[in-house]
Write a protein that holds these residues in place. Sequence first.
Motif, mmCIF file in Angstrom:
data_model
loop_
_atom_site.group_PDB
_atom_site.id
_atom_site.type_symbol
_atom_site.label_atom_id
_atom_site.label_comp_id
_atom_site.label_asym_id
_atom_site.label_seq_id
_atom_site.Cartn_x
_atom_site.Cartn_y
_atom_site.Cartn_z
ATOM 1 N N GLY A 99 0.798 -1.217 0.000
ATOM 2 C CA GLY A 99 0.000 0.000 0.000
ATOM 3 C C GLY A 99 0.834 1.271 0.000
ATOM 4 N N GLU A 100 1.995 1.205 0.618
ATOM 5 C CA GLU A 100 2.885 2.367 0.668
ATOM 6 C C GLU A 100 3.696 2.539 -0.617
ATOM 7 O OE1 GLU A 100 5.231 1.432 4.074
ATOM 8 O OE2 GLU A 100 3.741 2.171 5.516
ATOM 9 N N GLY A 101 3.536 1.605 -1.537
ATOM 10 C CA GLY A 101 4.267 1.687 -2.797
ATOM 11 C C GLY A 101 5.729 1.299 -2.681
ATOM 12 N N LYS A 102 6.085 0.596 -1.611
ATOM 13 C CA LYS A 102 7.485 0.215 -1.398
ATOM 14 C C LYS A 102 7.808 -1.171 -1.972
ATOM 15 C CE LYS A 102 7.939 2.931 2.847
ATOM 16 N NZ LYS A 102 8.168 2.890 4.308
ATOM 17 N N ALA A 103 6.796 -1.995 -2.149
ATOM 18 C CA ALA A 103 7.047 -3.373 -2.579
ATOM 19 C C ALA A 103 5.992 -3.858 -3.555
ATOM 20 C CB ALA A 103 7.093 -4.308 -1.373
ATOM 21 N N LYS A 104 6.420 -4.761 -4.393
ATOM 22 C CA LYS A 104 5.519 -5.527 -5.257
ATOM 23 C C LYS A 104 5.517 -6.949 -4.717
ATOM 24 C CE LYS A 104 6.999 -6.969 -9.276
ATOM 25 N NZ LYS A 104 7.426 -6.980 -10.701
ATOM 26 N N LEU A 105 4.364 -7.408 -4.285
ATOM 27 C CA LEU A 105 4.257 -8.739 -3.699
ATOM 28 C C LEU A 105 3.807 -9.738 -4.754
ATOM 29 C CD1 LEU A 105 4.233 -10.626 -1.206
ATOM 30 C CD2 LEU A 105 1.847 -9.926 -0.844
ATOM 31 N N VAL A 106 4.572 -10.807 -4.901
ATOM 32 C CA VAL A 106 4.195 -11.899 -5.804
ATOM 33 C C VAL A 106 3.937 -13.133 -4.943
ATOM 34 C CG1 VAL A 106 4.811 -13.266 -7.827
ATOM 35 C CG2 VAL A 106 5.706 -10.938 -7.591
ATOM 36 N N ILE A 133 10.132 -16.723 1.816
ATOM 37 C CA ILE A 133 9.991 -15.342 1.362
ATOM 38 C C ILE A 133 11.340 -14.850 0.838
ATOM 39 C CG2 ILE A 133 10.356 -14.449 3.713
ATOM 40 C CD1 ILE A 133 8.477 -12.106 2.933
ATOM 41 N N LYS A 134 11.287 -14.212 -0.325
ATOM 42 C CA LYS A 134 12.494 -13.670 -0.948
ATOM 43 C C LYS A 134 12.283 -12.184 -1.223
ATOM 44 C CE LYS A 134 13.674 -18.003 -3.382
ATOM 45 N NZ LYS A 134 14.000 -18.600 -4.715
ATOM 46 N N VAL A 135 13.334 -11.413 -1.019
ATOM 47 C CA VAL A 135 13.296 -9.987 -1.338
ATOM 48 C C VAL A 135 14.324 -9.743 -2.437
ATOM 49 C CG1 VAL A 135 13.733 -7.642 -0.485
ATOM 50 C CG2 VAL A 135 12.511 -9.294 0.945
ATOM 51 N N ASN A 136 13.836 -9.326 -3.582
ATOM 52 C CA ASN A 136 14.685 -9.171 -4.779
ATOM 53 C C ASN A 136 15.539 -10.415 -5.017
ATOM 54 O OD1 ASN A 136 13.651 -6.695 -5.444
ATOM 55 N ND2 ASN A 136 15.470 -5.511 -4.920
ATOM 56 N N GLY A 194 12.082 -7.821 10.319
ATOM 57 C CA GLY A 194 13.068 -8.351 9.369
ATOM 58 C C GLY A 194 12.654 -8.090 7.920
ATOM 59 N N ILE A 195 11.361 -8.246 7.644
ATOM 60 C CA ILE A 195 10.863 -8.010 6.284
ATOM 61 C C ILE A 195 10.967 -6.542 5.934
ATOM 62 C CG2 ILE A 195 8.813 -8.093 4.825
ATOM 63 C CD1 ILE A 195 7.953 -10.585 6.431
ATOM 64 N N ARG A 196 10.583 -5.669 6.858
ATOM 65 C CA ARG A 196 10.667 -4.224 6.597
ATOM 66 C C ARG A 196 12.110 -3.799 6.344
ATOM 67 N NH1 ARG A 196 6.975 -0.631 6.781
ATOM 68 N NH2 ARG A 196 4.876 -1.057 7.556
ATOM 69 N N ALA A 197 13.020 -4.330 7.157
ATOM 70 C CA ALA A 197 14.431 -3.962 7.014
ATOM 71 C C ALA A 197 14.980 -4.428 5.670
ATOM 72 C CB ALA A 197 15.239 -4.556 8.158
ATOM 73 N N ALA A 198 14.611 -5.639 5.264
ATOM 74 C CA ALA A 198 15.106 -6.176 3.993
ATOM 75 C C ALA A 198 14.580 -5.368 2.809
ATOM 76 C CB ALA A 198 14.700 -7.639 3.854
ATOM 77 N N VAL A 199 13.312 -4.988 2.871
ATOM 78 C CA VAL A 199 12.720 -4.193 1.784
ATOM 79 C C VAL A 199 13.359 -2.808 1.736
ATOM 80 C CG1 VAL A 199 10.605 -3.045 1.001
ATOM 81 C CG2 VAL A 199 10.541 -5.441 1.738
ATOM 82 N N ALA A 200 13.582 -2.221 2.915
ATOM 83 C CA ALA A 200 14.218 -0.900 2.960
ATOM 84 C C ALA A 200 15.628 -0.953 2.405
ATOM 85 C CB ALA A 200 14.242 -0.384 4.410
ATOM 86 N N ALA A 201 16.389 -1.983 2.744
ATOM 87 C CA ALA A 201 17.767 -2.110 2.252
ATOM 88 C C ALA A 201 17.776 -2.330 0.742
ATOM 89 C CB ALA A 201 18.464 -3.255 2.964
ATOM 90 N N ALA A 202 16.838 -3.136 0.243
ATOM 91 C CA ALA A 202 16.789 -3.427 -1.192
ATOM 92 C C ALA A 202 16.343 -2.217 -1.991
ATOM 93 C CB ALA A 202 15.842 -4.599 -1.455
ATOM 94 N N GLY A 203 15.611 -1.307 -1.341
ATOM 95 C CA GLY A 203 15.099 -0.146 -2.053
ATOM 96 C C GLY A 203 16.069 1.020 -2.130
ATOM 97 N N LYS A 204 17.215 0.907 -1.476
ATOM 98 C CA LYS A 204 18.197 2.002 -1.480
ATOM 99 C C LYS A 204 18.968 2.044 -2.798
ATOM 100 C CE LYS A 204 18.861 2.123 3.512
ATOM 101 N NZ LYS A 204 19.805 1.920 4.630
#
Length: 238
Positions: A106-113, A214-217, A228-238
């Motif tokens: 919803g925040e536009g930070k991730a695409k969930l598959v 669960i995989k992030v990028n 842990g999920i929030r941190a991984a998404v934030a790190a991948a989005g930098k």
Amino acid sequence: MSSRKGRRDAARVVREQIAREKRRKRTLWTTIAAVLVLVIAGGIGWAVYSSQKSDDFTAPPGANDAGTGIVSGSGPVTVDLYEDYLCPICKQFQQTNGATLNQLVGEGKAKLVFHPVAFLNRYSTTEYSTRSSAASGCAAQGGKFREFTDQLFARQPAEGSAGLSNDELIDIGAGVGLNRDDFASCVNDGTYTSWTAHVTDEASKSGVTGTPTIKVNGTELQDKSPEGIRAAVAAAGK
């Protein structure tokens, strides 16, 4: 006289040895030829089977390009979630992390598959993992995949049971706003059964051996907590 008999006996022994050797060679070459025929036939059969497995499926609306999962959101970081609707730990994962994943989308930070795999058919007497996954494809067709998924976990049957019947799955679908007749036809026809097989096969090929994964990028997470999920998404989005 005995000398001639001895020579005849010796010649007979040689002829018999030669005949045995010829028979042995014929048997050997016959066996080799039979094996080659089986190998060639098996190779052709496997090629046809593999081709059918990989190509003969229909992905529901909302699936990614590879047809391996249903996409929510369009954020810059891709989160791949592999779950089986019969998996108790997956239910716990959803209860703990579902709101976090929805918020990231919803925040536009991730695409969930979301990849609804069918790993646990052996723990159901009716292949519930496959039936529920295929039904989720029907829900995606009606635009209610996430709502249907939430309800499948809320009403998750016990491992070793028959699982929810098709009629019960249809009731759940109607309860989340799907057209009952259309959804019932899709479920009862097994419209997305081959898609479920494709999702499951491709998950295995990508190294997924259990659920939830669960995989992030593309990198599998070990810390599956909301933090842990929030941190991984934030790190991948930098």
